[in-house]
Scaffold this motif. Structure first.
Motif, PDB file in Angstrom:
ATOM      1  N   THR B  59      66.774 -22.269  15.195  1.00 12.87           N
ATOM      2  CA  THR B  59      65.957 -22.473  13.992  1.00 12.87           C
ATOM      3  C   THR B  59      65.138 -21.217  13.733  1.00 12.87           C
ATOM      4  N   THR B  74      65.143 -18.702   0.154  1.00 11.81           N
ATOM      5  CA  THR B  74      66.546 -19.041   0.394  1.00 11.81           C
ATOM      6  C   THR B  74      66.990 -18.266   1.629  1.00 11.81           C
ATOM      7  N   LEU B  84      72.415 -20.948   3.561  1.00 12.09           N
ATOM      8  CA  LEU B  84      72.014 -21.808   4.672  1.00 12.09           C
ATOM      9  C   LEU B  84      70.960 -22.781   4.145  1.00 12.09           C
ATOM     10  N   VAL B  86      67.629 -24.651   3.689  1.00 15.22           N
ATOM     11  CA  VAL B  86      66.224 -24.330   3.967  1.00 15.22           C
ATOM     12  C   VAL B  86      65.426 -25.631   3.948  1.00 15.22           C
ATOM     13  N   THR B  87      64.624 -25.790   4.962  1.00 14.77           N
ATOM     14  CA  THR B  87      63.827 -27.005   5.072  1.00 14.77           C
ATOM     15  C   THR B  87      62.362 -26.695   4.817  1.00 14.77           C
ATOM     16  N   THR B  92      65.047 -22.480   8.437  1.00 14.64           N
ATOM     17  CA  THR B  92      66.473 -22.762   8.271  1.00 14.64           C
ATOM     18  C   THR B  92      67.076 -22.877   9.666  1.00 14.64           C
TER      19      THR B  92
END
Lengths: 215, 147
Positions: B59, B74, B84, B86-87, B92
């Protein structure tokens, strides 16, 4: 015949004065009189008035009280850092007539700094405009000019000075003796400014020219 | 007819005399220059990336920049245009599963993750990248390793 008549006959004959005798006499009297008059001196007096120095007037244009000539006046009011796309800054400079005669004036603008940034900075000039601050001071900060008369709203190129006041083809405004007026300048970074202009600098400049008003 | 020529010449001469006189009535002028202080464009801050985990996934995290506004982030690998996930705009997760299609990953190599922050409504971005090491997983060993 009367005695009276007889006496008269025997008296010495009276002769009329001849002009040949009288005229020289009159001339002599006149000469003496005129000559005598010359001896009566009139009272006289004199006074000298010292005139104050005559000082010629002047034609004097100032910007924020500064001459800006021969050294350009550095106008710090518009300076800023951290400008981002879509943001704008505004400031007012005061153009004043500090001379003795009214004048008309016009102004040109140019820009320096990064070429890329110059192409994304829009200059708006408002004669008689006032600054409207952005009270929340949060992005995007958008200070503007309000009121007055818009005379220019475009990019300033480095290729040369362009007229920013008055509007092209317009009549130069007039400024009476001791009068002044605010000129509001708004600088806006276009919202589509490219990423490449981050951290770059920009520096607009203006030149005001005044000419004696002849009417 | 003989008188007209001298008269015309006299009129012309008078004009020549008077014209320069009018031109000599020059009005006064003055000028002043104003140079603004410098206006500087902002530079978006790049944020440091941190990496945790290893093996099947790692992570990558960061603290979103809020200057001048919260940037939108992003992430992708430099080897692929595939984004990927993205949280929370702040991390990510890279898994070996996501790297299956990468030739380098199959052979064992490095993977560079690029995180891009964008100022909403503009073309301005800031990027930061981190390089992960990948080795094929054999008997449960290997996978992604943080630098």
């Amino acid at each position: 015949m009367s005695g009276r008549h007889a006496a008269r006959r025997h008296a010495a004959p009276r002769r009329r004065p001849r002009l040949r005798t009288v005229l020289p006499a009159l001339a002599g009297v006149t000469v003496l009189t005129v000559g005598g008059m010359g001896t009566y001196a009139y009272w006289t007096d004199s006074a000298t008035v010292q005139g104050g120095a005559l000082v010629s007037g002047s034609l004097d244009l100032t910007i924020d009280g500064q001459q800006g000539n021969p050294t350009s006046y550095t106008w710090s009011a518009l300076a800023t850092s951290g400008l981002a796309p879509g943001e704008s800054r505004a400031a007012v400079m005061t153009v004043a007539n500090a001379g003795d005669v009214p004048f008309t004036y016009h102004a040109t603008g140019a820009s320096g700094g990064d070429a890329g940034l110059r192409g994304t900075m829009t200059i708006r000039v408002v004669l008689g405009g006032v600054k409207v601050p952005d009270n929340d001071n949060a992005y995007p900060i958008q200070e503007t000019c309000s009121g007055g008369t818009d005379t220019f709203d475009a990019h300033l190129d480095a290729s040369g000075a362009v007229q920013v006041l008055p509007t092209g083809g317009g009549t130069d405004p007039r400024l009476a003796k001791s009068a002044s007026i605010g000129v509001c300048v708004q600088v806006t970074m276009d919202s589509d400014a490219p990423d490449s202009v981050q951290g770059k600098t920009y520096q607009p400049s203006f030149t005001f020219t005044a000419a004696q008003a002849t009417s | 007819m003989t008188l007209r020529a001298p008269v015309v010449l006299a009129a012309l001469a008078l004009c020549l005399v008077l014209a320069p006189v009018r031109g000599s009535l020059a009005s006064w002028t003055d000028s002043g220059s104003v140079t603004s202080g410098t206006l500087s464009a902002r530079t978006l801050q790049s944020v440091p990336l941190s990496c945790t985990g290893g093996g099947a996934s790692v992570t990558i995290s960061w603290t979103p920049s809020t200057s001048p506004a919260t940037l939108t982030y992003t992430a992708k690998t430099s080897q692929s245009a595939t984004a990927l996930p993205v949280t929370g705009n702040s991390s990510t997760t890279v898994t070996t599963t996501l790297l299956v299609g990468l030739l380098g990953a199959l052979l064992g190599s490095t993977v560079t993750v690029v995180v891009t922050g964008s100022l909403p409504g503009t073309l301005w971005v800031t990027t930061q990248q981190i390089t992960l090491r990948y080795t094929p997983i054999i008997l449960g060993a290997g996978g992604l390793t943080c630098p």
